[in-house]
Structure formats: C-alpha cells, structure tokens
Design a protein around this motif. Sequence first.
Motif, short mmCIF file in Angstrom:
data_model
loop_
_atom_site.label_atom_id
_atom_site.label_comp_id
_atom_site.label_asym_id
_atom_site.label_seq_id
_atom_site.Cartn_x
_atom_site.Cartn_y
_atom_site.Cartn_z
N GLY A 1 0.80 -1.22 0.00
CA GLY A 1 0.00 0.00 0.00
C GLY A 1 0.83 1.26 0.00
N GLY A 2 1.95 1.25 0.71
CA GLY A 2 2.82 2.42 0.76
C GLY A 2 3.44 2.74 -0.58
N ALA A 3 3.93 1.71 -1.26
CA ALA A 3 4.55 1.91 -2.58
C ALA A 3 3.52 2.39 -3.59
CB ALA A 3 5.19 0.61 -3.05
N LEU A 4 2.32 1.83 -3.54
CA LEU A 4 1.28 2.26 -4.48
C LEU A 4 0.86 3.71 -4.22
CD1 LEU A 4 -0.87 -0.99 -4.52
CD2 LEU A 4 0.38 -0.03 -6.47
N ALA A 5 0.76 4.07 -2.93
CA ALA A 5 0.38 5.45 -2.60
C ALA A 5 1.42 6.44 -3.09
CB ALA A 5 0.19 5.57 -1.08
N ARG A 6 2.70 6.08 -2.96
CA ARG A 6 3.75 6.97 -3.44
C ARG A 6 3.72 7.09 -4.97
NH1 ARG A 6 6.35 4.36 0.81
NH2 ARG A 6 7.27 2.76 -0.56
N ALA A 7 3.46 5.99 -5.65
CA ALA A 7 3.39 6.05 -7.11
C ALA A 7 2.16 6.83 -7.57
CB ALA A 7 3.36 4.63 -7.67
N TRP A 8 1.07 6.74 -6.84
CA TRP A 8 -0.17 7.47 -7.15
C TRP A 8 0.01 8.95 -6.90
CZ3 TRP A 8 -4.27 7.30 -9.89
CH2 TRP A 8 -5.50 7.86 -9.52
N ASN A 9 0.58 9.29 -5.75
CA ASN A 9 0.98 10.67 -5.41
C ASN A 9 -0.16 11.67 -5.54
OD1 ASN A 9 2.84 12.58 -4.50
ND2 ASN A 9 3.45 13.15 -6.59
N ARG A 10 -1.34 11.24 -5.07
CA ARG A 10 -2.47 12.15 -5.03
C ARG A 10 -3.09 12.08 -3.64
NH1 ARG A 10 -5.55 10.62 -10.77
NH2 ARG A 10 -3.64 10.52 -12.05
N PRO A 11 -3.62 13.19 -3.13
CA PRO A 11 -4.16 13.17 -1.78
C PRO A 11 -5.38 12.25 -1.66
CG PRO A 11 -4.75 15.21 -2.90
CD PRO A 11 -3.78 14.51 -3.79
N GLY A 12 -5.52 11.67 -0.48
CA GLY A 12 -6.67 10.79 -0.24
C GLY A 12 -6.47 10.00 1.03
N VAL A 13 -7.58 9.66 1.67
CA VAL A 13 -7.50 8.90 2.92
C VAL A 13 -7.13 7.45 2.66
CG1 VAL A 13 -8.82 8.14 4.93
CG2 VAL A 13 -9.20 10.43 4.00
N LEU A 14 -7.66 6.86 1.59
CA LEU A 14 -7.40 5.47 1.25
C LEU A 14 -6.88 5.40 -0.19
CD1 LEU A 14 -10.65 3.94 2.78
CD2 LEU A 14 -8.33 3.77 3.73
N PRO A 15 -5.59 5.65 -0.40
CA PRO A 15 -5.05 5.78 -1.76
C PRO A 15 -5.29 4.55 -2.64
CG PRO A 15 -3.47 6.61 -0.16
CD PRO A 15 -4.56 5.94 0.62
N VAL A 16 -5.16 3.33 -2.08
CA VAL A 16 -5.30 2.15 -2.93
C VAL A 16 -6.76 1.99 -3.38
CG1 VAL A 16 -4.93 -0.33 -3.13
CG2 VAL A 16 -3.33 1.05 -1.81
N ARG A 17 -7.69 2.32 -2.50
CA ARG A 17 -9.10 2.30 -2.91
C ARG A 17 -9.34 3.36 -3.97
NH1 ARG A 17 -13.28 2.08 1.79
NH2 ARG A 17 -12.66 -0.11 1.64
N ASP A 18 -8.72 4.53 -3.81
CA ASP A 18 -8.85 5.58 -4.81
C ASP A 18 -8.31 5.11 -6.16
OD1 ASP A 18 -9.92 7.18 -2.84
OD2 ASP A 18 -8.07 8.31 -2.49
N ILE A 19 -7.21 4.37 -6.13
CA ILE A 19 -6.63 3.85 -7.37
C ILE A 19 -7.62 2.93 -8.07
CG2 ILE A 19 -4.86 2.28 -8.27
CD1 ILE A 19 -2.97 3.45 -6.10
N LEU A 20 -8.23 2.01 -7.33
CA LEU A 20 -9.19 1.10 -7.95
C LEU A 20 -10.41 1.84 -8.49
CD1 LEU A 20 -9.19 -2.10 -5.70
CD2 LEU A 20 -7.70 -1.48 -7.61
#
Length: 321
Positions: A195-214
Amino acid sequence: MTRAAVADLDGRLVSVGLDVGGTKIDAVAVASDGAVISRLRRPTGWGDDAVVSSIIDVVGELAVDGGFAPSNVGTVGVGIPGVVDSDTGRVLHAVNLGVESLDLADLVSARLAVPVRIENDVKAAALGAAVLRGISGSMAYLNLGTGVAAGIVIDGEIWRGARGTAGEVGHLSVDPNGRLCGCGQRGCIETFCGGGALARAWNRPGVLPVRDILDAAETGDELAVALRADLFHGGAAAVRALVLSADVERVIIGGGLTALGDRLRDGIRDSLREGAATSAFMRSLQLDERIELLPAGSPAAALGAAVVGTTTRSKETVSHG
C-alpha cells in the motif's frame, strides 16, 4: 466491544493477545474454550516506556470490559513489528514504534506477574489465521498492508527457516528494472502490491489511496489502470512464490488491503489464471483456488498473539481447542 453480561469464568484463566501496531493496539481476551470474551482497540504509545505502558493499560482495560478479574489473566502474548527474538522476548528495530532494542517480555511480565511471550506480528497473525480457518495442515498468511510480509504455519507450528525469514516474499525481486524498494533492491513484490509503494506512485491526496486507485481505474484513468495491474500482479507473484517454495495448501490473505474486499481477491485470482494460461504445470497447481481473504478487521493477529502467549519457548503450537 460491548458485553452482554459479566464473564463467568469459574476460576479459569484467560489468555490475552495484543497486536501492537504503529498507531493502534488490537487486543483480545480469550477464555480456555477459545471464546473471545473481550476485544479492544487503543492507541499505541511511542518509545520504549510508552509501548510497555500501553500494553499494561490495555490488559487492564480488557479485564474491565470482559468482566473478569486481572488475576484471571494467565498468559499474555504480544505480536509486534520489527526483529523479534521469540526465545528472549527482545524486540529490535521496531522503527514505527520508536523502539531500537527493548526487552519487552521481561518488562511486561514484571509488571503483570504473568508469563509473557513476544512474536513478530505477521508470524502471530499466521497462527491466528490458522485457528480462525481451522487449518491443521500447511498454510501461508500473506499480509498485504502498507508493506508486504508473510508467515508459514505447518501442522500448527510456525516454520521459520534457517534464519527466521521463511515466507518473507515481500522483498523477493521480480523485476530488476522496477521501482526502487526501501530494502535497496528494485522490483520487489512489495513495490507492486504494498500500500505504501502504491500510494507513493499514485501521489495524489486521499484517505485510502489504494481504494482511490481502484475507483479511478474503473473510470479509465491511465495511471490508476497501470497501478491496479501492479497490485494484482504483485499479489499473484506473492502467492506463486509461497506455493512454489513451500507447497502450502492454502494462502490466507490478510492486512489492511483486505478492506478492498472482492476487488482484491478477484483481481489476484484473475492474474493467477492469466499467468497460468500458457503453462499446464501452473494450471495443475490451481493457485486461484488456493487463496482466500480474511474479513476486513479480522482479529487474526491479536488471536494469534494470544496463542503465542500460551506456548512454550521451544515451539509455537496452534491450539484448536
């Protein structure tokens, strides 16, 4: 938790298990018949003294919430991140807790006057998952959260390997040209599905970055589609590594990313099927049928810690009683 009635223990001892994380402690009190009497979540302290005090306080709160006397506590088990010497109860390099070197078992045992055992949090969760699923053969617990880690349980015992790293697939490099991992390698499984690596690659604000990605991937966002593919590819790679190296019968997936539910499970299964499409050998392993998700918020880690607390120092045996 809210109690319906005061626990009637009739002199029986209670096993307490605590999953100590970087921000919270998840704790359970378990009766001798395996029933969970009480479950609490409380903030974790920072630094040696605060970690010890947090554990002591939570044990006392469990007794109040569960309606039993502190004297009913027979054993305490603690799952905690970092390098853990399960024989001495010493914790090293638990950086998210501000702990560099701490004789945690001795300090907590002296305060509570009961036996205390310490285990790495993922290994404890593996034991808990085995109990929850009633698995008596072989299984791996794959923790997908901020990072990626795994533990293996065979015939009710943690399998550690020669140096205690058996099952640690998160830092298995599967792409030498991939993203840089915190361990110094490139393309580790953790860089794909942590989750940490995905959040850094996404680099957009959000409470649940991986859910935001999906969610964004479902709308066609190109970066999100690529990161979603990474997530499922990495999860599938971890499953393959665990089964091919240890031939475990089941891979139980837990950790924070289980909040994604069916989307995570189905995505990993689809990736496993795609990977096996051109290989009769891989199809014969039926990897997609050997995985399952723990429900989000499962007490596996705390329950496993309670099991650890009841074991001797020579081995960690899962009790199915």
